[in-house]
Write an enzyme that holds these catalytic residues in place. Structure first.
Site, PDB file in Angstrom:
ATOM      1  CE  LYS A  75      -4.081   1.646   2.592  1.00 36.74           C
ATOM      2  NZ  LYS A  75      -4.971   1.288   3.732  1.00 36.74           N
ATOM      3  CB  SER A 153      -8.046   3.384   2.867  1.00 36.41           C
ATOM      4  OG  SER A 153      -7.210   2.673   3.764  1.00 36.41           O
ATOM      5  CB  SER A 177      -8.417   0.201   5.425  1.00 35.11           C
ATOM      6  OG  SER A 177      -8.990   1.458   5.639  1.00 35.11           O
TER       7      SER A 177
END
Length: 446
Positions: A75, A153, A177
């Site tokens: 990420k 996210s 997330s």
């Protein structure tokens, strides 16, 4: 690709493919339109080198870790030495580059994983939707007709795994997330107890809740990745599903549930019951108290405001307006409020754990809705914030608990993905992993 880690390793052992071929194919397909907006940066040369090293070791009879030479993603909020950490934002483009990799990234490298690139995300990880106005929004691969949100996210990481561009997406989970995009994209997501994996080198959203974890195609793959990044590998002892005890909470978790999600959940529960699981309904009224105890602002907003208040004062116009709006709500909390929030949370955790101690896991939908169309949420603040609240509601309860959870796909073939969330108290990761393996097998058998 689309294989699990175990199936890829079997193909490699038979000589059906090589890591170099796998990584080369992934890097080519990462440039296709289906992968648009998935990556914010790629590491082609380093990924190929890792793959070639793994192939050479395998040819020489050298045994390497399970992830060796296999494509993984990280990420955009994890430090990579020598480059600024953007965290899905343009605000940090000129920040000083870190000298070291994040601990989780360094551990993936130590396991000889082929890191394909950094994946797109909600700006500063502050939304469960996955929309990013700076770098674009990766499209959920589950619907070839309607462009739907991937969830956030950890949006890019989920789409990369769903497209077969990686065997695992290293993400983070502060309020859901990992589990939200896993549920909406038809993957397995594992939110571990926060303390399992060091957060050093991960761009902070909310230090009280941030958790380092991953999305994959199977429970076993999540366990494999966790072993690579955690301080201590899980000790998972296989257990039969028959006789396991599950609780379905009657408070909060089913409010506003869409019919497609309700059908998939009911079908999953029926299958588990038929396999011998013991399933109770549980009032669990403590869930209704979270919103009050987490006010004003909530840990995420209060702690994010502490991180970003200077950036907001100086460059608010450069933020995603919706993210800036959410962060700004953290400004109202006083020091007294913040300490009271911590005390109230610890008292709530003690009470909630007492309720859950008789069960192997809590069962509920990961999220109560299927993935909405991207355009609908881009066009309307009202629609965006309504969807964001629904997406985060169930998963956040487990972060507030400091618990652990798996999201498993439970939808019928051809339907939009739906996640089944199995949750337990903090420190129960070993036991919950065994439960998740048994539940996954029962769902697949059915």
């Amino acid at each position: 690709m689309g294989d699990t880690i175990a199936s890829l390793r079997a193909r490699l052992a038979r000589g059906d493919t090589t890591c170099t071929q796998l990584v080369g194919s992934v890097l080519e397909r990462a440039q296709e339109d289906s992968a648009r907006h998935v990556f914010t940066r790629t590491y082609a040369a380093a990924a190929r080198a890792a793959a070639e090293h793994a192939d050479a070791c395998r040819k020489a009879g050298i045994v390497l870790p399970a992830l060796a030479g296999l494509p993984v993603t990280i990420k955009d909020l994890y430090d990579v030495a020598g480059e600024p950490t953007q965290a899905g934002s343009i605000v940090c483009a000129d920040d000083a580059a870190p000298a070291d990799d994040a601990v989780a990234v360094a551990r993936l490298r130590a396991n000889h994983a082929a890191i394909i690139g950094k994946t797109n995300m909600t700006e500063f990880a502050f939304s469960g939707v996955g929309i990013n106005p700076h770098f674009g929004t990766p499209r959920n691969p589950a619907d070839p007709v309607v462009a739907r949100i991937p969830g956030g996210s950890s949006s890019g990481g989920a789409v990369a795994v769903a497209l077969g561009l990686s065997v695992a997406g290293l993400g983070s989970d502060t309020g859901g997330s990992i589990r939200i995009p896993a549920a909406l994209c038809g993957l397995v997501g594992f939110k571990s107890t926060q303390s399992r994996v060091p957060r050093t080198g991960a761009f902070e959203l909310a230090r009280t809740l941030d958790t380092v974890c991953s999305m994959t195609r199977s429970v076993a793959d999540c366990i494999t990745v966790d072993a690579a990044i955690a301080d201590v590998p899980l000790s998972v002892k296989a257990r039969p599903l028959a006789g396991m005890r599950f609780a379905i909470p009657q408070t909060l978790m089913f409010d506003g549930i869409e019919p497609a999600v309700a059908r998939a959940f009911d079908r999953a529960v029926t299958r588990l019951s038929a396999a011998g699981a013991l399933i109770d309904t549980l009032a669990f009224t403590e869930l209704a108290q979270i919103q009050v105890l987490n006010a004003p602002g909530g840990f995420s907003a209060v702690e994010a405001f502490a991180v970003h208040h200077q950036r907001l004062a100086q460059r608010r116009d450069a933020f995603d307006a919706r993210v800036a709006q959410r962060i700004a709500t953290g400004a109202v909390a006083t020091a007294a409020d913040y300490l009271r929030m911590h005390d109230a949370r610890q008292d709530w955790i003690r009470r909630a754990e007492a309720v859950l101690q008789s069960y192997d896991a809590l069962l509920c939908p990961t999220v109560p809705i299927v993935a909405p169309p991207i355009d609908d949420l881009v066009a309307s603040d009202e629609a965006f914030f309504k969807a964001n609240g629904l997406l985060l509601r169930n998963t956040f309860a487990i972060n507030y608990l400091d618990g652990c959870a798996f999201s498993l796909p439970c939808h019928a073939q051809g339907d939009l993905p739906v996640g089944l969330m199995l949750s337990a108290a903090r420190g129960s990761d070993d036991r919950l992993a065994a439960v998740a393996l048994a539940v996954e097998q029962a769902l697949q058998d059915a």
